[in-house]
Enzyme design. Structure first.
Site, mmCIF file in Angstrom:
data_model
loop_
_atom_site.group_PDB
_atom_site.id
_atom_site.type_symbol
_atom_site.label_atom_id
_atom_site.label_comp_id
_atom_site.label_asym_id
_atom_site.label_seq_id
_atom_site.Cartn_x
_atom_site.Cartn_y
_atom_site.Cartn_z
ATOM 1 N N CYS A 199 0.837 -1.202 0.000
ATOM 2 C CA CYS A 199 0.000 0.000 0.000
ATOM 3 C C CYS A 199 0.878 1.260 0.000
ATOM 4 O O CYS A 199 1.490 1.589 -1.002
ATOM 5 C CB CYS A 199 -0.979 -0.040 1.162
ATOM 6 S SG CYS A 199 -2.393 1.068 0.948
ATOM 7 N N HIS B 66 -3.611 -5.325 0.827
ATOM 8 C CA HIS B 66 -3.033 -5.759 2.108
ATOM 9 C C HIS B 66 -3.066 -7.290 2.205
ATOM 10 O O HIS B 66 -4.105 -7.874 2.529
ATOM 11 C CB HIS B 66 -3.807 -5.148 3.273
ATOM 12 C CG HIS B 66 -3.582 -3.681 3.437
ATOM 13 N ND1 HIS B 66 -2.552 -3.168 4.191
ATOM 14 C CD2 HIS B 66 -4.241 -2.615 2.918
ATOM 15 C CE1 HIS B 66 -2.587 -1.846 4.148
ATOM 16 N NE2 HIS B 66 -3.601 -1.483 3.380
ATOM 17 N N GLU C 288 -1.760 -9.055 4.468
ATOM 18 C CA GLU C 288 -1.711 -9.480 5.869
ATOM 19 C C GLU C 288 -3.081 -9.669 6.498
ATOM 20 O O GLU C 288 -3.197 -10.322 7.540
ATOM 21 C CB GLU C 288 -0.893 -8.486 6.708
ATOM 22 C CG GLU C 288 -1.517 -7.107 6.858
ATOM 23 C CD GLU C 288 -1.165 -6.129 5.753
ATOM 24 O OE1 GLU C 288 -1.212 -4.918 6.001
ATOM 25 O OE2 GLU C 288 -0.847 -6.581 4.632
#
EC number: 6.3.5.2
Length: 511
Positions: free
Chosen positions: A82, A169, A171
């Site tokens: 990002c 993202h 994660e």
């Protein structure tokens, strides 16, 4: 200085901690550092790769965050996520600008070129976007690896340099193959091996403790919670004859907690325990105090005073051991561009000067890793999987002033909540459950009489490491029984509400 396989530079994303968590889950030791860490400190860690986190800033803004440019000249693989992606693009003179179409939430991407990131993964994936800026072009040497409907440069990279950049993202759980992407970066780009586990951690920490402490003694502060219990067990495995385990009853414990702790250490863990009743001291110092940060500071200072006094009674005590976790360090300090959330009594709540050296053997690991370590050390599942209980105790579950009548009300309500969750099988399905006394009164009717009594809030959450959490979707009948019992059995409470906030934006504890 401890070495790390992957360094995560924090630019202020609410998800930064999850990056480290996802890598550790796969046996790769990742550590979070501030975005402005020096190049010398990075080299000292001898990482095999670097990840640049997301963040709220824009690279073209006057208040943008920038890391040392030398990071891109270390010859290490770099993954930008990002904001980290936009930072990489900006560094190599590509154009980053406000996005005409902002993306928040799920999006679909399509892999356009094989790369280390997408090895053995499907061409089409669902990912989680959260950005308002976009990369408009690529610099020489970089190429598109994947696209989405609104992001033609959704993933790009330079395979020769092993530089990769993601607009989404990986994660977060909503990115269905995000964990695999991070694993691929670590394994195929950085050549990391999956060797990080709690067995090796326990062995390393025991060696470090023996080396640091030498022949001195350690005062180990315990609360009965999993963190301090694991610390005590770890110390006992390393230097058993040099450990003095101390439990302080601060008057802010749950019902029956003192007796449970004393029984657990003596009969379950086989560790001698010194028990100190300091409830009068704590409660007198908390009188008329309403501010939550002030409560935490008072509790932290008082704990240290008591431990230092106890240390004077024993020869050669030079150290104080605490169950500080990585999450405590993160939430209590400014890490990179992240802001302080609250001071923990065993981190930010400590006085500036204490006469004992601190030992915090768990400060590099997350809560679920602590549980795994506890099992590795031979603790029972009953001890390891107890719900977390904050060091400041019930003081931060009472809004405003803390006094004995309020504590008694809260304890009675809390007992009922836990009884109902355990009897229905929900206790083991949830991360944490407790009541909060709001110190707000409301009108009610009992029988034919008007009441004007306290409201209590039920807080039950699901989580894996405490960094993020969602409220538990308890069945209505379970909630109804909890409410009915509390109102009927606890005189002084006539209203029960359920907290349906997630973390973020709320924290798990109310104060």
């Amino acid at each position: 200085m401890k070495k790390a396989d992957i360094l995560v530079l924090d630019f202020g994303s609410q998800y930064t901690q999850l990056i480290a968590r996802r890598l550790r889950e796969q046996g790769v030791y990742a550590e979070i550092l501030p975005f402005n860490v020096s190049l010398a400190d990075i080299k000292a860690k001898e990482p095999k790769g670097i990840i640049l986190s997301g963040g709220p800033a824009s690279v073209y803004a006057t208040d943008a965050y920038f890391c040392d440019k030398g990071i891109f000249d270390l010859g290490l693989p770099v993954l930008g996520i990002c904001y980290g992606m936009q930072l990489m693009a900006h560094h190599y003179k590509a154009t980053v600008a406000p996005a005409g179409h902002k993306e928040y939430g799920k999006a679909n991407i399509e892999v356009k070129k094989d790369s280390a990131l997408f090895k053995n993964l499907p061409k089409k994936q669902t990912v989680w976007m959260s950005h308002s800026d976009k990369v408009e072009n690529l610099s020489q040497g970089f190429e598109v690896l994947a696209t989405s409907e609104n992001s033609p440069f959704c993933v790009f990279g330079n395979e020769d340099k092993k530089f990769f950049a993601l607009q989404f993202h990986p994660e977060v759980q909503h990115s269905e193959f995000g964990k695999n992407i991070l694993k691929n970066f670590a394994k195929y780009a950085c050549n990391c091996e999956s060797v990080w586990n709690m067995g090796s951690f326990a062995k390393t920490q025991a060696e470090k403790i023996r080396e640091e402490v030498g022949n001195d003694k350690v005062l180990c502060a315990v609360s009965g919670g999993v963190d301090s219990s694991v610390v005590a067990a770890l110390l006992a495995s390393a230097i058993k004859e040099q450990v003095i385990v101390v439990f302080v009853d601060n008057g802010l414990l749950r019902s029956g907690e003192k007796e449970q702790v004393e029984f657990m250490f003596k009969n379950t863990l086989g560790i001698d325990l010194i028990s100190i009743d300091a409830s009068e001291i704590f409660l007198s110092r908390l009188a008329n105090v309403r501010d939550p940060e002030q409560k935490r500071k008072i509790i932290g200072n008082t704990f240290i005073e008591i431990f230092e006094e106890e240390a004077k009674k024993h020869k050669d005590v030079k150290y104080l051991a605490q169950g500080t976790l990585y999450t405590d360090i993160i939430e209590s300090s400014v890490v990179g561009a992240s802001k302080t959330i609250k001071s923990h009594h065993n981190v930010g709540g400590l006085p500036e000067k204490i006469n004992l050296k601190l030992i915090e053997p768990l400060k590099e690991i997350f809560k679920d890793e602590v549980r795994a370590l506890g099992l590795e050390l031979g603790l029972s599942k009953e001890v390891v999987y107890r719900h977390p209980f904050p060091g400041p105790g019930l003081a931060i579950r009472i809004m405003g002033e803390v006094n004995r009548p309020s504590l008694e009300l809260l304890r009675k309500a809390d007992v009922i909540l836990l009884e109902e969750l355990k009897s229905t099988g929900w206790y083991d399905k949830t991360w944490q459950a407790f009541c909060v006394l709001l110190n707000v009164k409301s009108v009610g009717v009992m029988g034919d009489n008007r009441t004007y009594d306290n409201a209590v809030c039920i807080r039950v959450v699901d989580a894996s490491d405490g960094m993020t959490a969602t409220f538990s979707h308890l069945p209505y009948e379970v909630l109804e029984n909890i409410s009915r019992r509390i109102i009927n059995e606890v005189e002084g409470i006539n209203r029960v509400v359920y907290d349906i906030s997630s973390k973020p934006p709320a924290t798990i504890e109310w104060e």
